[in-house]
Motif scaffolding. Structure first.
Motif, mmCIF file in Angstrom:
data_model
loop_
_atom_site.group_PDB
_atom_site.id
_atom_site.type_symbol
_atom_site.label_atom_id
_atom_site.label_comp_id
_atom_site.label_asym_id
_atom_site.label_seq_id
_atom_site.Cartn_x
_atom_site.Cartn_y
_atom_site.Cartn_z
ATOM 1 N N HIS A 31 0.828 -1.045 -0.063
ATOM 2 C CA HIS A 31 0.051 -0.040 -0.052
ATOM 3 C C HIS A 31 0.957 1.149 -0.041
ATOM 4 O O HIS A 31 2.032 1.154 0.509
ATOM 5 C CB HIS A 31 -0.886 0.051 1.271
ATOM 6 N N SER A 32 0.419 2.278 -0.478
ATOM 7 C CA SER A 32 1.075 3.484 -0.771
ATOM 8 C C SER A 32 0.238 4.667 -0.274
ATOM 9 O O SER A 32 -1.120 4.681 -0.288
ATOM 10 C CB SER A 32 1.808 3.862 -1.916
ATOM 11 N N ILE A 34 -4.462 8.792 0.107
ATOM 12 C CA ILE A 34 -4.305 7.450 -0.212
ATOM 13 C C ILE A 34 -4.073 7.189 -1.627
ATOM 14 O O ILE A 34 -4.970 7.713 -2.568
ATOM 15 C CB ILE A 34 -5.322 6.633 0.397
ATOM 16 N N HIS A 52 -5.421 -1.176 6.387
ATOM 17 C CA HIS A 52 -6.735 -0.505 5.945
ATOM 18 C C HIS A 52 -7.146 0.478 6.973
ATOM 19 O O HIS A 52 -7.495 1.589 7.139
ATOM 20 C CB HIS A 52 -7.785 -1.390 5.380
ATOM 21 N N ASN A 110 -3.353 -6.806 5.109
ATOM 22 C CA ASN A 110 -4.288 -5.800 4.530
ATOM 23 C C ASN A 110 -5.151 -5.025 5.472
ATOM 24 O O ASN A 110 -5.120 -4.056 5.488
ATOM 25 C CB ASN A 110 -4.714 -6.523 3.517
ATOM 26 N N TRP A 140 5.611 3.687 0.881
ATOM 27 C CA TRP A 140 5.173 2.594 0.565
ATOM 28 C C TRP A 140 5.369 1.642 1.953
ATOM 29 O O TRP A 140 6.112 1.343 2.428
ATOM 30 C CB TRP A 140 5.952 1.828 -0.441
ATOM 31 N N LEU A 196 -4.881 3.338 7.813
ATOM 32 C CA LEU A 196 -5.044 4.572 6.967
ATOM 33 C C LEU A 196 -6.475 5.278 7.088
ATOM 34 O O LEU A 196 -6.500 6.497 7.129
ATOM 35 C CB LEU A 196 -5.191 4.064 5.449
#
Length: 750
Positions: free
Chosen positions: A671-672, A749, A734, A730, A725, A737
């Motif tokens: 994710h970034s 995001i 999530h 996951n 990064w 973020l």
């Protein structure tokens, strides 16, 4: 741009259409073979919906290679030793079921007014069931562990051998255009001769060579060597007057006795699947819808023979072999289709140009229909057998049960029958070897020497030297000594026993005379035999020792693969009471019993079965303790009835949804996000920001202006505009973020 060969375009068309149709068959839960045939129909010359094949000769060559690979693969699964283990039940079921179906198919052709060769080939096509389709149907329906499934799979081994013999007989009859018994008998004798020669020589040499090269063999070399041996046997088979497919089957069955057969099967699998697909697509290309309509009657009658008469004949065969009604009916109804060998028999008639054009499309149509009906016949067999059990008169049921119990009693063969069987096998095998040495010597050794008076003496001498060990075995090799003691103790058998021993000596003298007769007159042949005996007798002990070495090497190679399995099987002898039996299951990583102590699985309470053996690699646990746990890839041996084992297998194959959800939840991803103005992370280092603790993730990359930093140092300070990064779970990232957007308010995001 260079010109692209039509054959390459055709291959792309074949594989593309096959890919689409087989995917549809998978979705509809139909056999893959059906998809290949439909693909051939779509791209064949009788269809205008899609582009058609242009290079028919090239495709036919590829299809012929496909037949070779298919038969080679079947041979790898066949094994002559497996044939000896299938038992009387499978043998009787196969002989009655296939024999009566062949007779029925032949008479169908006669009634329809066909020529005799067409009728014979129709009988051959209808009497051979499909190993591939039945095995797939059993696996899909979870019946592979049932008692009747073991009988059927053993019966299919016998049918494979029947198909090989049928190919030879039909070829002989077709070429001679007559039904002369002597010609057919000669062809069968010739087949048996070459089978024994190829099998004995192959088992003696191939495993030894493979053992010597074992440390150098990787999958690539094993593939090249096995295919080279396959095509070498194909050439030898053609030179001997047999079909190329027969040679491929024989080499596969020889390699099946080697300890690397599983590796060979794995190495050859992809190539076999490719060319097999081309073969079945080429079969579909021959399917003419107009001809199917024209010959709807013979197609319909043939289908009825397979759906009604063959199951009936096979059921009768199983009952004669002593099986209960339910097992017999289920076995018979499983054999209601035609398959691989049937196509090859039909192709044989087309290649020899002895059958009519309509026979091959009829075989294809019958195969398509019965392939579709097979799963339903197998699935319905249980209910149908139960219905028959309720309708059959009680007296008949009692007599059948008594007969079944009586035939399952072990009967010891008499000593005289055992000694006769030993002498017969001994005489046939060593006669084949000696005759082969004689003809090979005359064919290849004799031309090496210039014509002079010593030429014949040298050739005969070398031939005798190579033949001496086998002449000894033919003359003096004895079976178990207790047999001779038991027979000799009964005066009535002494005379016949002496006659048998004397006949073996006479046969050996005959072969010695046969060797001399090729090169000398009758008088010198007689002198040569006498001189050979005088030379042989003083050297008899040395010859015996040399033969023992040959025999030991052969038996070592023959039993090498199964030695450990046999030892393990002897340790795992479990007596199952009444109608229960032992079945093995390989535990999948998604199985619901993974990592749970046996007493917590409650399988005995739920399904009524017991796990009696756990095999884990080289380790075997007999009668495991209640606290023992099951791990992925364990092989468990379970005792239960057919119904109990079927429920247990369905339970094993049920994916644990909780584990699947956990697996999805715990999946890892990349994710970034971008740091904007006023973000509280700006000015903090990676360490002080505690990102790792907050999201259980790792900063693996940082983009700043045009620079990219892989795995930045923990002391790296974040700046406005940095792209961060993260790698981690996951779900946790999530959540991080989402919280960052609410609290920090200054990230984007990506």
């Amino acid at each position: 741009m260079g010109h692209l060969s039509e054959l390459i375009i055709d291959l792309a068309l074949i594989l593309g259409s096959a890919a689409v149709t087989t995917i549809l068959c998978k979705i509809l839960k139909q056999p893959v073979v059906l998809g290949y045939i439909v693909a051939g129909l779509l791209v064949g010359p009788h269809s205008n919906f899609f582009p058609t094949i242009a290079e028919h000769e090239g495709i036919n060559t590829w299809a012929e290679i496909g037949v070779i690979f298919m038969l080679f693969g079947l041979g790898l699964e066949f094994s002559f030793k497996k044939l000896l283990k299938v038992g009387n039940v499978a043998l009787i079921t196969a002989l009655i079921g296939s024999g009566m179906t062949f007779f029925m198919g032949y008479n169908v052709g006669v009634i329809l007014g066909w020529e005799s060769t067409d009728s014979l080939f129709l009988g051959g096509i209808l009497c051979i069931s499909s190993t591939m389709i039945i095995f797939r149907a059993y696996s899909d329906s979870g019946l592979i562990s049932q008692k009747f499934a073991g009988i059927v799979l053993g019966e299919l081994v016998i049918e494979d051998l029947i198909a090989v013999v049928l190919m030879v007989i039909l070829s002989t009859v077709s070429i001679s255009r007559s039904f002369q018994g002597l010609e057919m008998l000669g062809s069968i004798v010739k087949l048996v001769f070459f089978l024994i020669l190829w099998f004995v020589s192959g088992i003696f040499f191939l495993p030894t060579i493979i053992k010597r090269l074992k440390k150098h063999l990787n999958e690539e070399l094993l593939l090249i060597i096995s295919l080279a041996l396959c095509f070498l046997m194909v050439i030898l088979s053609s030179q001997a007057g047999f079909s190329p497919a027969l040679g491929a089957f024989i080499m596969g069955s020889i390699l099946a006795e080697t300890p690397v057969v599983e590796k060979i099967e794995h190495a050859v699998l992809s190539v076999k699947n490719l060319f097999g697909a081309v073969f079945f697509v080429s079969v579909g290309m021959l399917l003419d819808p107009k001809m199917l309509i024209q010959y709807a009657l013979p197609i319909g009658v043939s289908v009825l023979v397979l759906l009604i008469w063959k199951p009936l004949f096979a059921t009768i065969g199983a009952l004669v072999a002593g099986q209960p009604i339910k097992v017999a009916v289920q076995s018979g109804m499983s054999l209601s289709q035609i398959g691989e060998f049937s196509f090859i028999i039909a192709a044989l008639g087309t290649t020899l140009k002895v059958t009519s054009d309509f026979l091959y499309p009829i075989a294809v149509a019958v195969s398509v229909i019965t392939t579709f009906t097979t799963p339903y016949m197998i699935g319905f067999s249980g209910k149908f057998s139960d219905w028959i059990s309720t309708k059959i008169p009680e007296k008949w049921a009692q007599k059948l049960n008594q007969y079944s119990l009586g035939t399952q009693q072990v009967k010891q063969a008499s000593d005289w029958k055992r000694i006769l069987r030993f002498y017969l096998i001994n005489t046939v095998i060593f006669s084949v070897i000696i005759i082969s040495i004689i003809f090979l010597s005359n064919r290849f050794l004799f031309p090496l020497f210039d014509e002079n008076r010593w030429q014949n003496v040298i050739v005969v001498g070398i031939t005798l030297i190579f033949s001496f060990p086998f002449l000894y075995a033919l003359s003096f090799r004895r079976g178990p000594s207790e047999l001779y003691v038991n027979i000799w103790s009964k005066p009535i058998y002494r005379g016949p026993l002496v006659a048998l021993m004397f006949s073996r000596l006479l046969l050996a003298l005959f072969f010695i005379g046969f060797i001399f007769s090729f090169h000398f007159s009758t008088f010198y042949t007689f002198l040569g035999v006498l001189a050979t005996v005088l030379i042989y007798l003083p050297q008899r002990y040395r010859i015996k020792l040399f033969y023992k070495k040959i025999e030991s090497r052969f038996l070592l190679n023959l039993n090498d693969r199964e030695r450990r399995e046999l030892e393990k099987a002897e340790e795992q002898q479990v007596l199952a009471p009444w109608d229960a039996h032992l079945a093995k299951f390989t535990i999948d990583s998604n199985s619901p019993i993974i990592g749970i102590p046996l007493h917590s699985t409650k399988i005995r309470e739920q399904f009524g079965v017991n796990i009696v053996i756990i095999e884990r690699g080289e380790k075997t646990m007999n009668i495991p303790s209640r606290n023992e746990m099951i791990f992925p890839n364990d092989v468990v041996s379970v005792i239960g009835t057919d119904e109990q084992l079927a429920q247990f297998e369905a339970y094993l194959n049920k994916i644990d949804e909780t584990k699947e959800r956990t697996k999805e939840t715990n999946s890892v991803g990349l994710h970034s996000f971008t740091l904007l103005d006023n973000c509280t992370l700006v000015g903090q280092s990676i360490r002080t920001s505690k990102i790792r603790e907050r999201c259980n993730g790792i900063v693996v990359g940082l983009e700043r202006d045009e620079n990219r930093i892989v795995n930045p140092e923990p002391e790296t300070v974040f700046q406005t505009g940095d792209i961060i990064w993260l790698v981690g779970i996951n779900k946790r990232i999530h959540i991080f973020l989402k919280e960052a957007l609410q609290t920090e308010g200054a990230i984007q995001i990506d």
